[in-house]
Design an enzyme around this catalytic site. Structure first.
Site, mmCIF file in Angstrom:
data_model
loop_
_atom_site.group_PDB
_atom_site.id
_atom_site.type_symbol
_atom_site.label_atom_id
_atom_site.label_comp_id
_atom_site.label_asym_id
_atom_site.label_seq_id
_atom_site.Cartn_x
_atom_site.Cartn_y
_atom_site.Cartn_z
ATOM 1 N N ARG A 148 0.920 -1.111 0.141
ATOM 2 C CA ARG A 148 -0.047 -0.041 -0.093
ATOM 3 C C ARG A 148 0.902 1.337 0.040
ATOM 4 O O ARG A 148 1.892 1.251 0.578
ATOM 5 C CB ARG A 148 -0.978 -0.157 1.409
ATOM 6 N N ARG A 201 -1.706 5.706 20.134
ATOM 7 C CA ARG A 201 -1.307 7.089 20.468
ATOM 8 C C ARG A 201 -0.795 6.687 22.136
ATOM 9 O O ARG A 201 -1.937 6.689 23.008
ATOM 10 C CB ARG A 201 -2.139 7.945 20.369
ATOM 11 N N LYS A 252 2.578 -7.786 12.168
ATOM 12 C CA LYS A 252 1.747 -8.014 11.014
ATOM 13 C C LYS A 252 1.865 -9.384 10.485
ATOM 14 O O LYS A 252 2.791 -9.812 10.322
ATOM 15 C CB LYS A 252 2.006 -7.029 10.035
HETATM 16 C C1 BTN Z 1 0.264 -3.894 2.464
HETATM 17 O O1 BTN Z 1 0.024 -4.413 3.533
HETATM 18 O O2 BTN Z 1 0.955 -2.832 2.278
HETATM 19 C C2 BTN Z 1 -0.229 -4.673 1.374
HETATM 20 C C3 BTN Z 1 0.685 -5.796 0.774
HETATM 21 C C4 BTN Z 1 -0.125 -6.497 -0.346
HETATM 22 C C5 BTN Z 1 0.932 -7.451 -0.889
HETATM 23 C C6 BTN Z 1 0.346 -8.616 -1.813
HETATM 24 S S1 BTN Z 1 1.571 -9.893 -2.211
HETATM 25 C C7 BTN Z 1 0.511 -10.520 -3.329
HETATM 26 C C8 BTN Z 1 0.039 -9.249 -4.081
HETATM 27 N N1 BTN Z 1 0.852 -8.804 -5.023
HETATM 28 C C9 BTN Z 1 1.615 -7.483 -4.975
HETATM 29 O O3 BTN Z 1 2.497 -7.194 -5.665
HETATM 30 N N2 BTN Z 1 1.156 -7.304 -3.750
HETATM 31 C C10 BTN Z 1 -0.016 -7.946 -3.106
#
Ligand code: BTN
Length: 271
Positions: free
Chosen positions: A60, A261, A129
């Site tokens: 993200r 926080r 996570k």
């Molecule tokens: C996040 O937490 O930022 C989201 C991560 C999402 C990763 C997955 S792995 C499969 C799919 N292909 C990618 O390039 N990204 C998502």
């Protein structure tokens, strides 16, 4: 040969096998980029790309997603929805509900969700996570479609990362078979996405909030370049926006990173 055997996966999917068209790759740039290209060439809803290794996995907000082949499950699912893109707020939260249900159906414990896209393991001294969700939307004259990318750690990645990370083995799923895992996730996803398509996130909101790690907790939201916005977290609204009770009233947050926080003496303690 790829780690996912399509014959084994199909057997585990049973009646649902007809709803998914799975391709298992040893390597690609990103399962979401690969699926986006296939969607543009007319791939049907239910197409799934799973890869052992991603050369350019994406997270993200422009971050990269690192995964260790063999120790992670990385895949993307193409889904179609009727109506406009605006109806798809809350989709990444809905996917989180499906992931939590799938992991719990296999016996995992202490699974939590964090807005907007994290699946966490709740530990006595904090959270780490386990999985991330990346939803990317495309609309055309037939409606809208979503490429739903999921990255899940089977074991804790060895490299140092900016936030605490965990593996499924720490959630009580040591040595889980990746076919069982992928089948359980696709099963729960099909159910959740059907509900989402007909009734929106509103129908899944209470399930999401039941897993939400910071429900009613003091948090701060960090947007792009903004000063952190402090408030008390009230959960999500029917469109998937985060509800934050701030000194200026309840605010709806549509993007950003939320963190717990520390409440210091003399600072605003929330509504
Ligand atoms: C996040 O937490 O930022 C989201 C991560 C999402 C990763 C997955 S792995 C499969 C799919 N292909 C990618 O390039 N990204 C998502």
């Amino acid at each position: 040969m790829a780690l996912i055997d399509l014959v084994l996966l199909k057997a585990r999917l049973g009646k649902l096998a007809g709803r998914f068209d799975v391709d298992a790759l040893e390597s690609c740039d990103s399962t979401s980029s690969e699926l986006m290209r296939r969607a543009e060439s007319g791939a049907p809803a239910g197409t799934v790309v799973v890869a052992d290794r991603q050369e350019a996995g994406r997270g993200r907000r422009g971050r990269s997603w690192l995964s260790t082949p063999g120790d992670s499950l990385t895949f993307s699912v193409l889904w179609r929805f009727p109506g406009p893109l605006a109806r798809l707020g809350g989709l990444s939260l809905a996917v989180g509900v499906a992931l939590a249900r799938a992991l719990e159906s296999l016996g995992a414990t202490a699974i939590g969700l964090k807005w907007p896209n994290d699946v966490l393991l709740v530990l006595p001294d904090g959270q780490a996570k386990l999985a991330g969700v990346l939803v990317e939307l495309v609309s055309d004259r037939r409606g809208c479609q979503a490429v739903i990318g999921i990255g899940l750690n089977l074991r804790r990645p060895p490299e140092a990362l900016p936030q605490p990370v965990a593996g499924l083995d720490q959630a009580g799923l040591t040595g889980v078979d990746r076919h069982d895992l992928l089948a359980a996730i696709l099963r729960e996803l099909a159910g959740v996405l059907d509900v989402f398509a007909s009734d929106g996130f509103a129908a899944l909101r209470s399930a999401w909030q039941a897993h939400h790690v910071w429900q009613e907790k003091p948090v701060q939201v960090l947007g792009e370049g903004d000063a952190p916005l402090p408030g008390n977290c009230l959960g999500a609204d029917d469109d998937g926006a985060l509800l934050l009770a701030t000194a200026a009233g309840i605010q709806r947050i549509y993007s950003g990173d939320v963190s717990l926080r520390p409440v210091e003496a003399g600072t605003w303690g929330g509504a």
